[in-house]
Write an enzyme that holds these catalytic residues in place. Structure first.
Site, PDB file in Angstrom:
ATOM      1  N   LYS A  15       0.837  -1.204   0.000  1.00 40.07           N
ATOM      2  CA  LYS A  15       0.000   0.000   0.000  1.00 40.07           C
ATOM      3  C   LYS A  15       0.872   1.254   0.000  1.00 40.07           C
ATOM      4  O   LYS A  15       0.606   2.208  -0.744  1.00 40.07           O
ATOM      5  CB  LYS A  15      -0.930   0.019   1.211  1.00 40.07           C
ATOM      6  CG  LYS A  15      -1.934   1.156   1.182  1.00 40.07           C
ATOM      7  CD  LYS A  15      -2.687   1.284   2.494  1.00 40.07           C
ATOM      8  CE  LYS A  15      -1.863   2.034   3.517  1.00 40.07           C
ATOM      9  NZ  LYS A  15      -2.613   2.387   4.728  1.00 40.07           N
TER      10      LYS A  15
ATOM     11  N   ASP B 202      -6.680   0.863   1.077  1.00 36.33           N
ATOM     12  CA  ASP B 202      -6.711   0.951   2.534  1.00 36.33           C
ATOM     13  C   ASP B 202      -8.064   0.434   3.001  1.00 36.33           C
ATOM     14  O   ASP B 202      -8.831  -0.147   2.222  1.00 36.33           O
ATOM     15  CB  ASP B 202      -6.459   2.397   2.992  1.00 36.33           C
ATOM     16  CG  ASP B 202      -7.596   3.335   2.609  1.00 36.33           C
ATOM     17  OD1 ASP B 202      -8.506   2.920   1.843  1.00 36.33           O
ATOM     18  OD2 ASP B 202      -7.584   4.489   3.080  1.00 36.33           O
TER      19      ASP B 202
END
Length: 254
Positions: A164, A182
């Site tokens: 991420k 997320d």
């Protein structure tokens, strides 16, 4: 003397034992649906619907921005590492003063782990994060000439940085068409049925597969902001949702 013979006592008739009642297992209540579960019965989104969704997002917010404050790719990298299990607002509050004195890998190393902890002690897991930031600063200097690397694999090789983090940095710092998943993007992808998946990676790949290239630069920002301010975890604001007529969520309130 005559023998006395005794008659044997009559045997009592045996009473058949009662059969034990067969226990019938009670059926279990159906498991509560989770956002992590895919919905195979949901009608798949059509390309035209996907295009319509992102056209609406673009019209409402043509130039979405990430909410983590930074001044260059290095401070962005640090901010994203610090944001794990923390809010963007909390990270920004801590990094404003930090980035005034340490906005390069060398300055961060000169600051040192102990002093860095003082700047970020309001952020969760700050001791581990301080250690990672110092270590990644050293690696950026030694392995990449002081510049934040520009490939996912290289960014993921830095302490404290995962997929991420790499996707956020590649997108925001270098304009790559990456999808950072997320908790908000994961929820929106599953809840709407746009890209259901049991893991962030599944949702990421699903979104990349269906979102047209013309929207990919800003797509993850639109989805994050949508999940953060409209498609909330507990009380989604379906009444003001831009895409409520297209959303596949069976529990939407409109």
């Amino acid at each position: 003397m005559a023998k006395i013979t005794r008659k044997p006592a009559p045997r009592k008739a045996s009473v058949p034992k009662k059969k034990a009642k067969a226990t019938v297992a009670k059926p279990r209540a159906p498991a509560r649906k989770s956002l992590k579960a895919t919905r195979p019965n949901s009608k798949p989104w059509t390309p035209a619907e996907i295009h319509e969704v992102f056209s609406r997002f673009r019209k409402a917010n043509p130039e979405p921005k990430g909410e983590l404050e930074h001044v260059n790719p290095f401070t962005l990298l640090v901010a994203v590492v610090l944001s794990a299990q923390a809010t963007d607002a909390g990270v920004n509050k801590a990094t404003r003063a930090l980035f005034e004195i340490a906005d390069t890998p060398q300055k961060m190393l000169d600051l040192g782990e102990e002093r860095l902890r003082e700047y970020i002690k309001t952020i969760g897991l700050y001791r581990t994060k301080a250690k990672n930031v110092i270590a990644l600063s050293a690696k950026v200097l030694s392995d990449f000439g002081g510049e934040v690397p520009r490939t996912r694999a290289e960014i993921e090789s830095l302490p404290g940085a995962g997929r991420k983090t790499a996707n956020v940095v590649l997108n925001m710092a270098f304009g790559e068409h990456t999808m950072a998943v997320d908790t908000h993007v994961f929820r929106v992808g599953n809840r709407t049925g746009m890209a259901p998946g049991k893991t962030p990676l599944e949702v990421e790949l699903g979104l990349e597969k269906v979102i047209p290239a013309e929207f990919m630069l800003h797509a993850h920002h639109w989805l994050i902001l949508h999940g953060r301010y409209t498609c909330l975890a507990r009380k989604p604001r379906c009444e003001v949702c831009l895409i409520n007529d297209l959303c596949r969520w069976p529990e939407k309130t409109v």
